[in-house]
Structure formats: C-alpha cells, structure tokens
Design a protein around this motif. Sequence first.
Motif, mmCIF file in Angstrom:
data_model
loop_
_atom_site.group_PDB
_atom_site.id
_atom_site.type_symbol
_atom_site.label_atom_id
_atom_site.label_comp_id
_atom_site.label_asym_id
_atom_site.label_seq_id
_atom_site.Cartn_x
_atom_site.Cartn_y
_atom_site.Cartn_z
ATOM 1 N N THR A 263 0.819 -1.216 0.000
ATOM 2 C CA THR A 263 0.000 0.000 0.000
ATOM 3 C C THR A 263 0.855 1.269 0.000
ATOM 4 N N ASP A 264 2.177 1.114 0.120
ATOM 5 C CA ASP A 264 3.069 2.281 0.067
ATOM 6 C C ASP A 264 3.802 2.266 -1.284
ATOM 7 N N THR A 265 5.073 2.589 -1.293
ATOM 8 C CA THR A 265 5.842 2.568 -2.546
ATOM 9 C C THR A 265 6.183 1.127 -2.928
ATOM 10 N N ARG A 266 6.041 0.841 -4.230
ATOM 11 C CA ARG A 266 6.411 -0.472 -4.770
ATOM 12 C C ARG A 266 7.540 -0.256 -5.781
ATOM 13 N N VAL A 267 8.426 -1.233 -5.884
ATOM 14 C CA VAL A 267 9.592 -1.108 -6.770
ATOM 15 C C VAL A 267 9.656 -2.314 -7.698
#
Length: 411
Positions: A263-267
């Motif tokens: 739900t936050d940053t994905r890489v």
Amino acid sequence: EIKLTLNIFILVKGKHSEPLLIWNCKVDLAFLMDGSWSIGKRRFKIQKDFLAEVAQTINVGVAGPMMGVIQDDPITEISLKSYSSSRDVKAAVDKITQKGGQSNVGKALSYINKLYFSDATGNRGSAPNVVVVLVDGWPTDKVEEASRLARESGINIFFVTIEGPDENEKHNLVEANFVDKAVCRTNGFFSLPVSSWFGLRKAVQPLVKRVCDTDRLVCSKTCLNANDIAFVIDGSSSVGTGNFRTVLQFVANVTREFEISDTDTRVGAVQYTYEQRLEFAFGQYNNKAELLNAIKRINYWSGGTSTGAAITYAAEQLFSKSKPNKRKIMIVITDGRSYDDVRAPALAVHRQGVIAYSIGIAWAAQDELEYIATDPDKEHSYFVDEFDNLYKYVPKIIQNICQEFNSQPRN
C-alpha cells in the motif's frame, strides 16, 4: 490502496431518538478542541458532547479507528493509545476541563505534527492520520506554515468552523482564507462550516462519513509512500561485473529512502542488453529487507545496448500494472549510446504520466539522456564520468521526487 471497511449497525436509543449509524474504519483520528476563554463553559460542554457522540459513532477499537483529543493550549488530553473502546473514550472526554487562553491553532498543529502522531503515542503507521480542528470563529494565530508541514508529513487536516466570521468581522482575521490554507484539499471535502453551536450535533454523521472515506484521505500519501518506481538497468558488456555491482548499490540506496509495502511505494526492476529481462515486478517484494535482497541478487547479463526497447518493455511489464493512485517513476541507468531510438519510447511513457529520470555514466549520450528525461531536463537527467560517483545523486533524486510531489495543486 487503503481499502474502506464499513460496518453499519442500527441502534435505537429510546422512544423518540433517531437511529444512530455506527462506522468502523481504520484511521488514527485526533480532535483539536477549542479551549479558548471566548467560547464560554456552555459551548465548551457542547463541544465535549459532540466528541463523545463521535466516539460512540466510530466504534473505537484496535482493529478499527483509534481516537485522541488535544486542547489548543496545546496539551494532549487523550493519546491515540489511551483507550481502545468508544465507551472509555467517551468517559475520558467527559472529564476534560477547559484550559482557556487563545485559539492558537497554528501552534497546536505544529505540536500535533511533531509530537502527537508518533510511535510512542500510538500512531500505528498502517492507518491514515487525521486531525479534525474545531474552531469557534477563527484562529488567533497563523495556520498556513504549520498546516503545510503537517500535510507534508501525511496528516489529513479537516476544519469544523462554528459561527465563522460575518462580513463585519472579516477585518479581524489574523489570516484571510485560513481554512483553505490549512485543509488537505481546497475542494470542500475537508471543511465543514457549522452556522451555530446548537447545530454542531448534526455534523457528527457527515464528518465521520468523510473521515471514514479513506480513499479520499489524500494527505496520507507522501512523497515516500505513494509511488511505483521502475529501475531500468543497463546490463551491456561495457558496464562490467564490478561496475554493475556499483549500479545495484545505487539502486539499493535510492530504494532504501522509500516506505516499502503493497500500500506504500512499490519497486520493480528491468535489466536490458539487446534483450530485456524482468528482474522483479511491482509488489513482488513487499518489505524493504526482501526488496534490498532481491536487488543484491540481480545477475549481470552482458550484451548490447537497446535502451529504447527497454523503456517500452518497462511500460508493458511494469507500468501497465501500476495502481491508479500511484505516481509512476522510471529511473533509467545507462553507460553508453543506445543501438535503437529512445525518443519515441520515451515520449510514449511520458504521455502515460510516467516521470522519467535518466542517469548517464561514462560514454552515455547527452542527447539521449535528455530525450529520456521528463522536462525540465536539468532536474531529471544526471551524468557522472565514472560509476563510483553515482552515489552523489541519491539525495538529489529523492529531493526532486519530494519537491514535485509537494508542489502538486491542492484543489
């Protein structure tokens, strides 16, 4: 995305009372009370009744909403972790006494931003932070700067203004349009004007409904937790094994700065030569330790340099699976001129809303770096003469990502 969970129960209280809707959503919710002398004891009591009814309406609990209260002295009356049931919060609200003084909302928002939403006081991190400011008339200090800093920390600010200034009183305002300067967005969702203290009770349901609409709590999104970031990594023969490890260290250093989860940053990462290889997709690794390990394990490929095809591949394999509320960021790292055209693929991803950074090393072509980068080039395109200097650009990239995020319009 943070999903809205909504449980509604109908409770009937007595013969003549209205049904009460009970909401259950996961938020960390703080109320800033107006404790200034100007409101008097009677209206302070109405404010407490309002907070008690909110506590009853939101179904406080460790798996759902947690609720706290600050008085604008500022002083914490109830911390987020103090009580885990609506009944206990309601009882604690009843015991709050009026502190008096002035309505220093700006000072109180600074206090909330620095001290209130901390791990020590019960901030859960997995729930949006919400502050509801109750103010009689208008604040006696400025709110703009304190509100901006709070918003940039991911705090959603709502204003409930009771008996706001009429035309004759507007000259008394310390700061014109203070609500628009303070709230998370200026679209009316975050502000609730109430014409009279005696109508405050009617604001309970509309306010709780908005607070529980977690998809619209856009200030929970910060520059560090709102992205899908794709690294497009040159694995051509000219790079070499040692330098490739240096590139991976750079990728890890950038990644380390972000809050990583589904739900936050994905890489995601793509390595390319003449061909392309998906190293890992968005959301494949949902915690930072696993992600950093996956970056370390990428094997050097060796081959030619087709940067244009790699950009197209990243768009198809990664950005086509981006979440709608994420900022799409692509970081291309290359050490030479591409064998194919980069202009058309770069233009295509720009049109898809991708913010593209280009990082060139040694023999990379300046014109291609500029084509790849989002405008203005000087903020999205970097060049180093040797691999060992890559690390210098980590803070610049993070700073630029955050500046762009924080300068987005608030309407």
